[in-house]
Write a protein that holds these residues in place. Structure first.
Motif, mmCIF file in Angstrom:
data_model
loop_
_atom_site.group_PDB
_atom_site.id
_atom_site.type_symbol
_atom_site.label_atom_id
_atom_site.label_comp_id
_atom_site.label_asym_id
_atom_site.label_seq_id
_atom_site.Cartn_x
_atom_site.Cartn_y
_atom_site.Cartn_z
ATOM 1 N N ILE A 1119 -10.172 0.207 -2.947
ATOM 2 C CA ILE A 1119 -9.602 -1.125 -3.133
ATOM 3 C C ILE A 1119 -9.938 -1.907 -1.862
ATOM 4 O O ILE A 1119 -9.610 -1.449 -0.773
ATOM 5 C CB ILE A 1119 -8.062 -1.094 -3.266
ATOM 6 C CG1 ILE A 1119 -7.658 -0.124 -4.370
ATOM 7 C CG2 ILE A 1119 -7.505 -2.480 -3.505
ATOM 8 C CD1 ILE A 1119 -6.167 0.070 -4.457
ATOM 9 N N GLN A 1121 -9.267 -4.643 0.912
ATOM 10 C CA GLN A 1121 -8.042 -5.336 1.332
ATOM 11 C C GLN A 1121 -8.298 -6.104 2.596
ATOM 12 O O GLN A 1121 -8.975 -5.619 3.498
ATOM 13 C CB GLN A 1121 -6.928 -4.314 1.588
ATOM 14 C CG GLN A 1121 -6.263 -3.880 0.316
ATOM 15 C CD GLN A 1121 -5.232 -2.828 0.589
ATOM 16 O OE1 GLN A 1121 -5.065 -2.402 1.714
ATOM 17 N NE2 GLN A 1121 -4.561 -2.411 -0.454
ATOM 18 N N ARG A 1122 -7.729 -7.275 2.625
ATOM 19 C CA ARG A 1122 -7.808 -8.052 3.852
ATOM 20 C C ARG A 1122 -6.564 -7.706 4.648
ATOM 21 O O ARG A 1122 -5.457 -7.747 4.120
ATOM 22 C CB ARG A 1122 -7.836 -9.539 3.496
ATOM 23 C CG ARG A 1122 -8.371 -10.388 4.590
ATOM 24 C CD ARG A 1122 -9.001 -11.638 4.051
ATOM 25 N NE ARG A 1122 -10.412 -11.437 3.740
ATOM 26 C CZ ARG A 1122 -11.119 -12.273 2.998
ATOM 27 N NH1 ARG A 1122 -10.559 -13.335 2.459
ATOM 28 N NH2 ARG A 1122 -12.393 -12.053 2.774
ATOM 29 N N VAL A 1123 -6.760 -7.333 5.889
ATOM 30 C CA VAL A 1123 -5.611 -6.872 6.661
ATOM 31 C C VAL A 1123 -4.582 -7.988 6.773
ATOM 32 O O VAL A 1123 -3.418 -7.825 6.429
ATOM 33 C CB VAL A 1123 -6.047 -6.422 8.074
ATOM 34 C CG1 VAL A 1123 -4.876 -5.805 8.794
ATOM 35 C CG2 VAL A 1123 -7.204 -5.454 7.975
ATOM 36 N N LYS A 1136 -6.387 5.420 -5.516
ATOM 37 C CA LYS A 1136 -5.955 6.679 -6.147
ATOM 38 C C LYS A 1136 -5.661 6.485 -7.626
ATOM 39 O O LYS A 1136 -6.012 7.330 -8.447
ATOM 40 C CB LYS A 1136 -4.709 7.199 -5.430
ATOM 41 C CG LYS A 1136 -4.995 7.570 -3.997
ATOM 42 C CD LYS A 1136 -3.755 8.068 -3.284
ATOM 43 C CE LYS A 1136 -4.093 8.437 -1.854
ATOM 44 N NZ LYS A 1136 -2.926 8.805 -1.065
ATOM 45 N N ASP A 1137 -5.018 5.350 -7.955
ATOM 46 C CA ASP A 1137 -4.675 5.099 -9.356
ATOM 47 C C ASP A 1137 -5.909 5.118 -10.236
ATOM 48 O O ASP A 1137 -5.936 5.768 -11.281
ATOM 49 C CB ASP A 1137 -3.999 3.731 -9.478
ATOM 50 C CG ASP A 1137 -2.526 3.854 -9.215
ATOM 51 O OD1 ASP A 1137 -2.030 4.990 -9.308
ATOM 52 O OD2 ASP A 1137 -1.894 2.840 -8.896
ATOM 53 N N ALA A 1138 -6.926 4.390 -9.784
ATOM 54 C CA ALA A 1138 -8.117 4.289 -10.612
ATOM 55 C C ALA A 1138 -8.793 5.644 -10.740
ATOM 56 O O ALA A 1138 -9.322 5.997 -11.787
ATOM 57 C CB ALA A 1138 -9.079 3.283 -10.007
ATOM 58 N N VAL B 2 0.398 5.739 -4.797
ATOM 59 C CA VAL B 2 -0.310 4.535 -4.365
ATOM 60 C C VAL B 2 0.541 3.317 -4.689
ATOM 61 O O VAL B 2 0.960 3.132 -5.821
ATOM 62 C CB VAL B 2 -1.650 4.418 -5.104
ATOM 63 C CG1 VAL B 2 -2.404 3.229 -4.591
ATOM 64 C CG2 VAL B 2 -2.442 5.682 -4.963
ATOM 65 N N PRO B 3 0.763 2.490 -3.694
ATOM 66 C CA PRO B 3 1.530 1.267 -3.976
ATOM 67 C C PRO B 3 0.702 0.365 -4.889
ATOM 68 O O PRO B 3 -0.522 0.353 -4.814
ATOM 69 C CB PRO B 3 1.720 0.640 -2.603
ATOM 70 C CG PRO B 3 1.268 1.665 -1.613
ATOM 71 C CD PRO B 3 0.326 2.567 -2.325
ATOM 72 N N MET B 4 1.361 -0.373 -5.709
ATOM 73 C CA MET B 4 0.648 -1.280 -6.605
ATOM 74 C C MET B 4 -0.048 -2.352 -5.772
ATOM 75 O O MET B 4 0.481 -2.811 -4.775
ATOM 76 C CB MET B 4 1.622 -1.941 -7.575
ATOM 77 C CG MET B 4 2.253 -0.957 -8.550
ATOM 78 S SD MET B 4 1.039 0.046 -9.389
ATOM 79 C CE MET B 4 0.284 -1.222 -10.399
ATOM 80 N N PRO B 5 -1.216 -2.747 -6.199
ATOM 81 C CA PRO B 5 -1.969 -3.742 -5.437
ATOM 82 C C PRO B 5 -1.179 -5.029 -5.234
ATOM 83 O O PRO B 5 -1.353 -5.709 -4.231
ATOM 84 C CB PRO B 5 -3.199 -3.999 -6.306
ATOM 85 C CG PRO B 5 -3.320 -2.817 -7.186
ATOM 86 C CD PRO B 5 -1.945 -2.263 -7.362
ATOM 87 N N LYS B 8 0.610 -5.370 -2.091
ATOM 88 C CA LYS B 8 -0.255 -5.248 -0.915
ATOM 89 C C LYS B 8 -0.838 -6.599 -0.566
ATOM 90 O O LYS B 8 -0.781 -7.523 -1.352
ATOM 91 C CB LYS B 8 -1.388 -4.274 -1.270
ATOM 92 C CG LYS B 8 -1.004 -2.847 -1.015
ATOM 93 C CD LYS B 8 -1.205 -2.572 0.434
ATOM 94 C CE LYS B 8 -0.674 -1.230 0.842
ATOM 95 N NZ LYS B 8 -0.669 -1.103 2.286
ATOM 96 N N PRO B 9 -1.451 -6.684 0.609
ATOM 97 C CA PRO B 9 -2.181 -7.917 0.888
ATOM 98 C C PRO B 9 -3.212 -8.185 -0.206
ATOM 99 O O PRO B 9 -3.761 -7.249 -0.786
ATOM 100 C CB PRO B 9 -2.876 -7.618 2.215
ATOM 101 C CG PRO B 9 -2.360 -6.342 2.710
ATOM 102 C CD PRO B 9 -1.439 -5.756 1.705
ATOM 103 N N THR B 35 -4.112 0.319 -14.271
ATOM 104 C CA THR B 35 -4.855 0.451 -13.029
ATOM 105 C C THR B 35 -5.980 -0.563 -12.978
ATOM 106 O O THR B 35 -6.457 -1.030 -14.007
ATOM 107 C CB THR B 35 -5.488 1.855 -12.917
ATOM 108 O OG1 THR B 35 -6.254 2.082 -14.087
ATOM 109 C CG2 THR B 35 -4.451 2.926 -12.775
#
Lengths: 1159, 318
Positions: A1119, A1121-1123, A1136-1138, B2-5, B8-9, B35
C-alpha cells in the motif's frame, strides 16, 4: 574489590602449592580463607580466573619454577608458555621414555594417560568440583552456632529417675507436652523394665559435614549430631525385643523436652532416621520466619539431626550378627533371623568408628574427598539417598564403600582400590564394584571373616572389623536399580565418542517417565504399610513378570516429620508406591508363557500355587506338555504386561490394590495409527520385493539392472501413517525408489540430454511392466519443469493390492558432469549456482537417501521401539506445524541418536521412553554450538577420527556463516559426514528456535505432571502465536475423511470409486498449495504446515516487510502511503489484507476460512 | 491485523512516476473482508527501448492470479475500452533481500527453452524443439511482480494510463476480475487436480518430445564435433592450433581410463617413497608433532570448556 582480589590470589596460590603434600586439611583451610570474604557465590568464578592468570604470569617470569611445576599436575595454565615446551623437549633427548612420561604428567598430557577419560572430562570435573565443594558461608555459621547452643543445652539436662514405661510417658507428656516416639510395636502395658535419663556421655558431629564431603547445593544443609547415651542406662539383654529402642525413644523425648523447656528460637521436630521407624531422631532447624516471601529466601536453611547413640561395647556384636534372632515371643525359639533389626541396632553403636574410618581414608588417600563428592553427585542425580524410601544408598554408604575398598575386599584380602588412584579412577572403580558384583548373592567381605547375604535381596557388604553390614538398609528393588545405573554409567564412560560428563553428573535421570517403560501407581493405603508387605509386592511382581522385563523397581512413600506434641504421623493419604518397569522389547508382549513341564512335580506345584486358576496344562506343537499361561492379545485395551501385573496384584496383594492401581506407559503408542508395531509395513515390503523380482524378470530391457534401492520413509518403517490402510480407504502415497542400470557408453554426455534419455528409459520400462503383469499400472510423470539439470521424470508404479512406488533413474555420470560445470571457470555464477544445487540434489536423492533408508530400516529391525519412536516424533513435529521445515531424515537421525547413544539410560525399549528421552535431548540440544552426530551403523563403525572431521566441518560452517542464515541444524551421520545434506537452508533459525522452545515446554510438562501426564497434551499447541491461519478443508486436502455425507447427492460407492482411481495416486492438494504459497510469498511470509496431522497452514509475516520507502521491486504486495500530507516521500506498507484475499482466491474451496490473529 | 486504509494517511495518487490504481477484488466467503489491491502503472521506459516501447505500459504489483485475460478485460471494460495486444509477465525469479531462501531460489518459472540449441550458432537457431508438455493450465505470479502490457497502438497505451489516473482520482471502484468469468480455468483444488493430470502426459506425446530433443541434440553434437575437429586441425591466422578436448574416446571409457592411470601413478609414487621412520630427523619431527598435537588438543579442550562455561554459566548438577 581490587585489593581483596590481590590478597586472595596470594592465598590461593599458596594453597595450590600445598597440594603437593596432599594435605587435605590444609586444602580445606585455605578454601575457607578464600571463601570468607565472599558474600555471594558468583565471585567464585572470578576467583578461578585470577588464579590462572597469576600462575601463567609467574611461570613466564621465573624459569627455574619450571622443574618444580612438573610435579604439580594441577597447574595447567603453564602449558601455554613456550619455554615450558622447550624444556620438555630438552628432557626428552636425555632421559628417553621415562622423562617423556614425566613431561606428559606435568602438562595437559597427564590427563591423557588413562587416569582420566579425556582432557575435556578432567577439565569439566575440576570445574564441577569447584562448584560442589562445601564452602563456609552464613548458613554454616548459623548452623554451627546452633550446634554449640544444643550441646550446651544437652549437657545441662538434669537426670530423670527410672520409671515404668507408662509412668514415664505420662510424666513427660504432662511436664513438657512431649509424646515419646516409641517405635511400632509399642511397649506392652505390663512391661517390667524402667526408663530413665542421664546426661549424655559425649556429643559429636559426624557425617559428611564433619568430613567436608557434603555437596554444596540449594537444598538444606544437613548436619548429623550424635549424642551418646551413657552405658549405665542399659542392661545386657536390652538388645532383645525392642527394649533398647524404647529406651532410646525415651531418651530422645527427654532431649526434645529439654529444648522445648529452654527459651530457644529453634524449630524442633521428630523424624525417622532414614525412614527407619526404629530409630527416631530429633530435627532442629531454624525457626520458621513469619510468612514473608523475602524472609524465606533470606533465611539460611539447615537442619541438625540429633541422633542418640550407644557405646559399641554395651551389646555383644555376636548376638547382633545378621543371622541371629533378637525379637521373639516368650517360648518361641523358631523365629527367623531379624537382620534389619540387628543391623539397625548395630548402626546406632558405630558412628564414631565409621567417622574414624572415613577420616583415615581422607587423610591417606588424596582423591578420597573428591571421589566422595563425585559419588554423591552421581547418586543424587539418580534419585538415590540414604532414606530407605530413596533406596537406602546415600552419601555415607558411598564413602564407606570407598574407604572399605581401600582397605580390602579383593582376593586374599588385598585392597581393591589403591590410595594412588586419581579421583576419576576411584569413582570408576567403585562403580565397577557396584556394577559387576551382585552383593545380594555373594557378600563382599572386607577384613577377616565370613558372611552370607540374608537372602531376601538385600546386598551384603560385610565390614568384618566392625561386624556390620554397611548396606543393610538398601532395599532389593533399589539395589537392582543401582546396579543397572552403575552398569549404564560404566558403559557410557567407556564410550570414546561421547563426552559422558553431562550425562554422569549434570543431568537428572530420576524422572519415572523417562526412566521406565511402564509405571504402576498403587495408593499406599491399598497395601499394608509394613516392611514385609513391600518386599512381598516386589518379589511377587518380579517373579510374575519374569523375562518380560529387564528391570523392576519400586519407590515407596517416605515418612514425614512430626511435632513432639503429636503422635507419629501416618503416611499422607495421597502417597503411593510407584513400580517402575523396564521391559524387554522382544518378549514383553508374548501372549503364551511356558511354565515348567508337567513331569517335574515340585516346580509345577509351585507354578500352580503362584498363578492359581490362570495356570493351564497345555500340549504344544512340539509335543511338550507344560504348565502355561495364556493372555489376551490386547484388544481389551490392556497390554499383556498390564494384564499380568493386574492379575498378580489381585491374586497376591488384594482386590483393592488391583482396582486402585493406575498404569502408565501405553498411552504414547496408542497415539499412533494402527499402533507402534511394524506389522503394518509388511504388505508394502512384500510389494517392494515383488516389484524387484518383476523388474529383474523383464526381458527386452535395453540395459540390465544393477541396483534397485528404496529411498522412502515408508520403506524404512518411519512414515507417520502406515503405508496403506487395510480397508483401502486411504489413498497410498507412492514410495520413492531408485534404479541404476549397468554402465553404457551410449548415454549422452550432457546433463539435460541425460534427463531426456531417462524419460525414454522410463517410458520403455512402463510399457514392459504393464505387459508383464496385469496387476501393475505404470505411468510416467513429470517434475522440476523449470530446471533442466534436475531430474525431469519419474515412473509411478501401482499394484492392484494398493502398494504404489515412484521410481527414478540413478545415473552416476551426472555427478561428474555437474562437478565439471562447477570447476569450469568460464561459466556464469548463476549457472554455477544451479549446478551446485543440482549436484546437492543428486547426492541427496541418489546416494544419501538410499543409504539412509537401508541403515534406518536395519536399525528399526534391531531396535523394535525405534519405528514407533520415529513415527511419534514425526507426529509431534507435524502437530506443531514444523513438519515441512525439518526434513524427515533429520527427525529420524534425532530419534536414532536416542537409541545408539542412549546415555544416561539404556537403549529405550518402548515408544514412551524413546519419545520422551528424544524430546528431553531435543530440549537440551544447543544446535548453535553442537553438531548432531549419529552412528547409523549401530555397531560402532564411526571412529573418533571421523567424528573429529565432522566437528571440524561443523566449526568451519559456523565460521563461514556465523549468523546461521544457511545451516542452522548440523546433522551428520556415519553415512553422511557432510552434515548439511538434509538441513541446507531449512529449517531457518526462527523455526529451530521454536522447535527447542516447544521441546522445552514439553519437558517441563513431563517434569511437572510426571505419571499424571496426558500424552495427547504434548501434541497440541495454540495457533494464536501465528499471524494468520488458513483452515483447510479436511476432505479436499487429503487429510481426514469428511464426517458423513454433507448432502444427499454423495453416494458411498462414488466416493470409494473416486478414491480407488489410480490416476489420483500421489495427489495432495494441500501440499501443492503450500509449495505454491512458498514460491509466491516466500520472501514475505514464513509458512507452517501441519501436513497430514492438522489441516491448517499458518503464517508469520517476515520482519523484512516492515514499512519502508516505496520502490518498484519489492517482493510483496504494498500500500503506498504518504507519511504526512503534502510530503513527497512515499512509504510502502505491506498490504496484508490484499495478500490474504489473494491466498483465499488461490486456494478457493481448499481454504475454508482465513483467521487473522488479533495480536 | 492490518488497519483499514481509511484510518491511515491517505493513499497518494502517484508514486514517483507511477499511477496508483486501487483494485477491488470481490470478497470470498473464506475471507469476507473488503480489500484494496494497489496496482502501479506507467508508460514503459526500459533502458534499451525497442520499437514497441511506445505501445507498452509497465505494471508493478500485479495480483498473483493475473492472466492476460484479466488485463484485457480490465482495460477493455473498465479503463476506456482500449485493446491489449499481448502481455508479458516478469519471468525471472525473485529473491527477497537479505534472506537467501533456497525454496524460492530453487524454483524458476521461466518458459521452457532449449538453451543449448539456441546458443549455438550452427544449430537450428531460435527454434525450440522437444519441449516437455506444460504441467499447469494457468500460471500464477510472485507477489509484487511486474508485467508489460502491449497495446494495439501508441494512442491506446496513452489512453490506458490517462484513464487509470482519472479512475484513481475520481475514486471510481475498479473491480478486479470482472468480465473474466468462464474464460479461465478455475483456481483452487480444480487447478491442482488439472495439474496432477497434466503431470502424466500421454506416453506417445512424451516419446515424441524426447525423440525430437534427442535428434536435435545429436545434430548439435555432430556439428560441434566437426567444429572442434576443424579448430584442431587448421592453424589460425597467427599460425597457432587451438587445443581442444578430443572426442575420440567414448565418455565412459575415457573416465575409466583416467582413473586407472591415476591409480597406477599413485602406486609408483608410493613405491619410490622412503619409509617414514628412515631418517632420525623424521622420527624426531614426528615425536615433536605428536607432542605439539597433545598440547594443541589440550588447549583446544580448555577453550571448549571455557566456551561452555560462558554459554551455560556455572557447571552445576541440575
Amino acid at each position: 574489590m581490587a585489593a581483596s582480589g590481590v590478597k586472595r590470589r596470594k592465598l590461593e596460590h599458596v594453597s595450590s602449592d600445598e597440594d603437593d603434600d596432599a594435605s587435605f586439611a590444609s586444602f580445606g583451610e585455605s578454601d575457607e580463607i578464600v571463601a570468607e570474604p565472599l558474600g555471594d557465590e558468583d565471585e567464585g568464578l572470578e576467583d578461578v580466573d585470577d588464579e590462572d592468570g597469576s600462575l601463567a604470569d609467574e611461570a613466564a617470569g621465573e624459569p627455574e619454577d619450571v622443574e618444580n611445576d612438573k610435579q604439580n599436575g594441577e597447574d595447567v595454565a603453564k602449558i601455554a608458555t613456550p619455554r615450558f615446551i622447550a624444556a620438555q623437549q630438552g628432557q626428552d633427548r636425555t632421559d628417553g621414555a621415562k622423562a617423556r612420561r614425566a613431561a606428559l604428567d606435568a602438562g595437559g598430557g597427564a590427563y591423557m594417560t588413562g587416569t582420566f577419560k579425556s582432557n575435556m572430562f578432567k577439565l569439566q570435573v575440576d570445574e564441577l568440583l569447584e562448584q560442589i565443594r562445601p564452602r563456609r558461608g552464613k548458613r554454616e555459621e548459623a548452623a554451627e552456632e546452633a550446634l554449640h547452643a544444643l550441646k550446651k543445652t544437652f549437657d545441662q539436662v538434669p537426670a530423670r529417675g527410672s520409671l515404668l514405661t507408662d509412668e514415664a510417658e505420662q510424666q513427660l507428656l504432662k511436664s513438657s507436652k512431649v509424646i515419646v516416639p516409641f517405635p511400632q510395636p509399642r511397649p506392652p502395658r505390663d512391661a517390667k523394665y524402667k526408663l530413665e535419663f542421664a546426661g549424655p556421655s559425649s556429643i559429636n558431629v559426624i557425617g559428611s559435614y564433619a568430613l567436608k564431603t557434603n555437596l554444596r547445593s540449594k537444598e538444606a544443609l544437613e548436619i548429623d549430631m550424635v549424642v551418646t547415651m551413657p552405658s549405665s542406662l542399659f542392661q545386657e539383654k536390652d538388645y532383645l525385643n525392642y527394649r533398647y529402642f524404647y529406651k532410646r525413644a525415651y531418651y530422645l523425648a527427654c532431649l526434645a523436652a529439654s529444648i522445648k523447656d529452654e527459651p530457644t528460637e529453634y524449630d524442633v521436630q521428630f523424624a525417622d532416621l532414614h525412614d527407619d521407624q526404629l530409630r527416631p531422631t530429633l530435627v532442629v532447624s531454624p525457626p520458621k520466619p513469619p510468612s514473608n516471601e523475602d524472609m524465606v529466601k533470606q533465611s539460611p536453611r539447615w537442619r541438625i539431626n540429633v541422633i542418640p547413640s550407644v557405646s559399641a561395647d554395651v551389646f555383644s556384636q555376636d548376638k547382633l550378627s545378621p543371622s541371629r534372632n533378637c525379637v521373639r515371643a516368650a517360648g518361641d525359639t523358631k523365629a527367623g533371623p531379624t537382620s534389619f533389626y540387628n543391623s539397625s541396632l548395630r548402626a546406632d553403636a558405630l558412628p564414631p568408628s565409621y567417622l574414624k574410618l572415613l577420616h583415615n581414608a581422607a587423610s591417606t588417600c588424596d582423591g578420597f574427598r573428591d571421589a566422595c563428592l563425585l559419588g554423591s553427585t552421581w547418586l543424587r542425580q539418580r534419585g538415590f539417598a540414604a532414606r530407605i524410601s530413596a533406596g537406602g544408598f546415600g552419601n555415607f554408604e558411598w564413602s564407606a564403600l570407598i574407604a572399605l575398598l581401600l582397605q580390602g575386599g579383593g582376593p586374599n584380602g588385598k585392597p581393591i582400590l589403591s590410595e594412588g588412584y586419581s579421583i576419576y579412577q576411584l569413582f570408576k572403580a567403585t562403580l565397577q564394584v557396584l556394577a559387576m558384583r551382585d552383593l545380594s548373592k555373594t557378600a563382599l567381605v572386607v577384613g577377616a571373616g565370613d558372611a552370607k547375604p540374608t537372602g531376601d535381596g538385600t546386598p551384603m557388604l560385610w565390614d568384618a572389623s566392625r561386624a556390620h553390614n554397611v548396606l543393610y538398609k538398601v532395599t532389593p528393588w533399589a539395589y537392582s536399580q543401582l546396579r543397572q545405573d552403575a552398569r549404564t554409567s560404566l558403559t557410557m564412560l567407556g564410550d570414546q565418542l561421547f563426552d559422558g560428563f553431562d550425562a554422569t553428573f549434570i543431568m537428572r535421570t530420576d524422572n519415572p517417565l523417562l526412566r521406565y517403560d511402564y509405571v504402576v501407581d498403587i495408593p499406599a493405603s491399598a497395601i499394608l504399610a509394613e516392611k514385609g508387605s513391600y518386599h512381598k509386592l516386589f518379589s511377587t511382581l518380579k517373579r510374575g513378570v519374569g523375562d518380560r522385563t529387564s528391570l523392576v523397581t519400586m519407590k515407596t512413600p517416605p515418612s514425614a516429620l512430626w511435632r513432639p506434641g503429636s503422635r507419629r504421623s501416618k503416611p499422607a493419604p495421597d502417597a503411593s508406591i510407584s513400580v517402575g518397569i523396564v521391559v524387554n522389547s522382544d518378549t514383553f508382549n508374548r501372549t503364551v508363557d511356558h511354565g515348567p513341564p508337567a513331569e517335574s512335580k515340585a516346580e509345577a506345584a509351585s507354578f500352580r500355587k503362584f498363578w492359581g486358576e490362570k495356570a493351564e496344562l497345555r500340549r504344544f506343537k512340539d509335543g511338550s506338555i507344560t504348565e502355561s499361561l495364556v493372555w489376551g492379545t490386547g484388544e481389551s485395551g490392556q497390554t499383556v504386561l498390564e494384564q499380568v501385573v493386574r492379575f498378580l496384584l489381585s491374586r497376591h496383594i488384594g482386590q483393592d490394590a488391583e482396582q486402585s492401581a493406575s498404569f502408565v506407559g501405553h498411552g504414547f503408542a496408542r497415539l499412533l495409527r494402527q499402533g507402534a508395531s511394524m506389522a503394518a509395513y509388511s504388505p508394502l515390503m512384500e510389494a517392494y520385493k515383488q516389484l524387484e523380482t518383476d523388474i529383474r524378470g523383464l526381458e527386452r530391457m535395453p540395459l540390465s539392472v544393477r541396483h534397485i534401492m528404496p529411498a522412502d520413509p515408508q520403506l524404512r518403517y518411519c512414515s507417520i501413517r502406515p503405508p496403506f490402510d487395510i480397508a483401502g480407504r486411504q489413498r497410498p502415497t507412492p514410495a520413492n525408489i531408485t534404479i541404476q542400470f549397468e554402465g553404457s557408453t551410449r548415454w549422452p554426455d550432457d546433463v539435460a540430454a541425460i534427463q531426456r534419455t531417462k524419460i525414454a528409459f522410463l517410458l520403455k520400462l512402463s510399457e514392459l511392466l504393464q505387459e508383464a503383469s496385469a496387476a501393475i499400472t505404470a505411468r510416467v510423470g513429470l517434475e522440476n519443469p523449470s530446471d533442466e539439470s534436475l531430474n525431469q521424470a519419474y515412473l509411478d508404479i501401482a499394484y492392484g493390492s494398493g502398494a504404489a512406488f515412484r521410481m527414478r533413474i540413478h545415473h552416476d555420470r551426472e555427478q561428474t558432469l555437474l562437478e565439471r560445470q562447477l570447476k569450469d571457470k568460464s561459466l556464469a555464477p548463476s549457472s554455477k549456482e544451479a549446478a551446485a544445487r543440482a549436484l546437492a540434489a543428486y547426492k541427496r536423492d541418489y546416494i544419501k537417501a538410499p543409504a539412509h533408508t537401508q541403515a534406518v530400516a536395519r536399525l528399526c529391525s534391531r531396535y523394535p521401539a525405534l519405528s514407533g519412536t520415529v513415527r511419534l516424533l514425526k507426529k509431534w513435529f507435524a502437530s506443531h506445524l514444523l513438519a515441512h521445515h525439518i526434513a524427515e531424515e533429520v527427525i529420524e537421525l534425532i530419534a536414532v541418536r536416542t537409541f545408539v547413544q542412549p546415555w544416561p539410560w539404556q537403549t529405550p525399549s518402548s515408544v514412551q521412553t524413546g519419545f520422551l528421552r528424544t524430546l528431553h535431548w531435543l530440549a537440551r540440544w544447543d544446535w548453535r554450538a553442537e553438531p548432531l552426530i549419529v552412528d547409523l551403523s549401530g555397531t560402532g563403525e564411526l571412529k573418533a577420527a571421523e567424528v573429529q572431521a565432522i566437528r571440524t566441518r561443523f566449526e568451519a560452517w559456523r565460521k563461514l556463516d556465523p549468523s546461521l542464515n544457511r545451516i542452522v541444524l548440523f546433522a551428520a551421520s556415519s553415512l553422511d559426514p557432510d552434515g548439511t545434506t538434509w538441513t541446507d537452508g531449512r529449517p531457518q533459525r526462527v523455526v529451530a528456535g521454536r522447535m527447542t522452545a516447544l521441546a522445552k515446554a514439553a519437558c517441563a510438562e513431563v517434569q511437572e505432571k510426571q505419571v499424571a501426564l496426558e500424552p495427547a497434551g504434548l501434541f497440541a499447541s495454540p495457533l494464536s502465536v501465528f499471524d494468520f491461519v488458513l483452515h483447510l478443508d479436511p476432505a479436499l486436502s487429503g487429510g481426514k475423511q469428511r464426517k458423513g455425507a454433507s448432502n444427499g447427492t454423495t453416494f458411498k460407492n462414488l466416493e470409494l470409486a473416486a478414491q480407488d482411481d489410480e490416476s489420483m495416486i500421489g495427489f495432495d492438494a494441500a501440499q501443492l498449495l503450500l509449495d505454491e504459497l512458498e514460491t509466491l510469498y516466500g520472501s514475505a511470509v514464513l509458512f507452517f504446515s501441519g501436513g497430514s496431522e492438522r489441516p491448517v497452514i499458518a503464517g508469520l509475516w517476515s520482519p523484512q516487510t516492515a514499512r519502508r520507502g516505496w520502490k518498484m521491486n519489492l517482493a510483496y504486495s504494498t500500500i503506498p502511503q504518504r507519511v504526512r500530507a503534502k510530503e513527497e516521500t512515499v512509504r510502502a506498507e505491506i498490504n496484508k489484507d490484499a495478500m490474504l484475499a489473494e491466498i483465499a482466491r488461490l486456494g478457493r474451496e481448499l481454504v475454508e476460512r482465513v483467521e487473522v490473529s488479533s495480536r | 491485523m492490518v488497519p483499514m486504509p481509511a484510518s491511515k494517511p491517505a493513499v497518494p495518487l502517484t508514486v514517483n512516476d507511477f499511477t496508483v490504481l486501487p483494485l477491488r477484488p470481490p470478497p470470498l466467503p473464506s475471507y469476507p473482508q473488503e480489500t484494496n489491491h494497489y496496482l502501479y502503472l506507467r508508460a514503459n521506459a526500459p533502458k534499451v527501448p525497442t520499437e514497441d516501447t511506445p505501445r507498452e505500459v509497465f505494471l508493478v504489483n500485479v495480483p498473483v492470479d493475473t492472466t492476460e485475460v484479466h488485463l484485457r478485460a480490465l482495460f477493455a471494460e473498465q479503463l476506456g475500452g482500449v485493446r491489449v495486444e499481448s502481455v508479458g509477465f516478469e519471468g525471472t525469479k525473485r529473491v527477497g533481500k537479505g534472506i537467501t531462501a533456497p525454496v524460492i531460489a530453487a524454483i524458476k518459472r521461466g518458459r521452457k527453452r532449449k538453451r543449448g540449441v539456441e546458443n549455438y550458432e550452427a544449430g537450428a537457431a531460435g527454434q525450440e524443439v522437444g519441449r516437455l508438455p506444460e504441467v499447469w493450465d494457468r500460471e500464477v505470479h510472485s507477489s509484487g511482480g511486474t508485467a508489460v502490457v502491449t497495446f494495439v497502438d501508441k494512442a491506446s497505451a496513452e489512453m490506458a494510463v490517462k484513464e487509470a489516473r482519472r479512475a484513481a482520482k475520481s475514486g471510481r471502484q475498479i473491480v478486479w476480475g470482472a468480465g473474466v468469468e468462464g474464460k479461465l480455468p478455475p483456481l483452487g483444488s480444480a487447478r491442482y487436480q488439472a495439474h496432477h493430470a497434466l503431470r502424466y502426459p500421454d506416453p506417445a506425446t512424451l516419446q515424441q518430445s524426447v525423440d525430437d530433443f534427442m535428434t536435435a541434440f545429436s545434430a548439435r553434437e555432430a556439428v560441434r564435433a566437426k567444429e572442434l575437429h576443424r579448430v584442431r586441425s587448421v592453424p589460425d591466422a597467427d599460425g597457432f592450433v587451438t587445443v581442444t578436448r578430443g572426442a575420440r574416446i567414448a565418455p565412459g571409457a575415457r573416465e575409466e581410463d583416467a582413473g586407472k592411470k591415476e591409480e597406477e601413478g599413485a602406486r609408483k609414487r608410493e613405491k619410490r617413497k622412503v619409509g617414514e621412520d628412515f631418517y632420525r630427523f623424521q622420527v624426531r619431527e614426528k615425536r615433536k608433532e605428536q607432542q605439539l598435537g597433545l598440547v594443541r588438543g589440550f588447549e583446544e579442550d580448555q577453550r571448549r570448556v571455557e566456551e561452555m562455561r560462558r554459554r551455560r554459566g556455572k557447571m552445576r548438577p541440575e
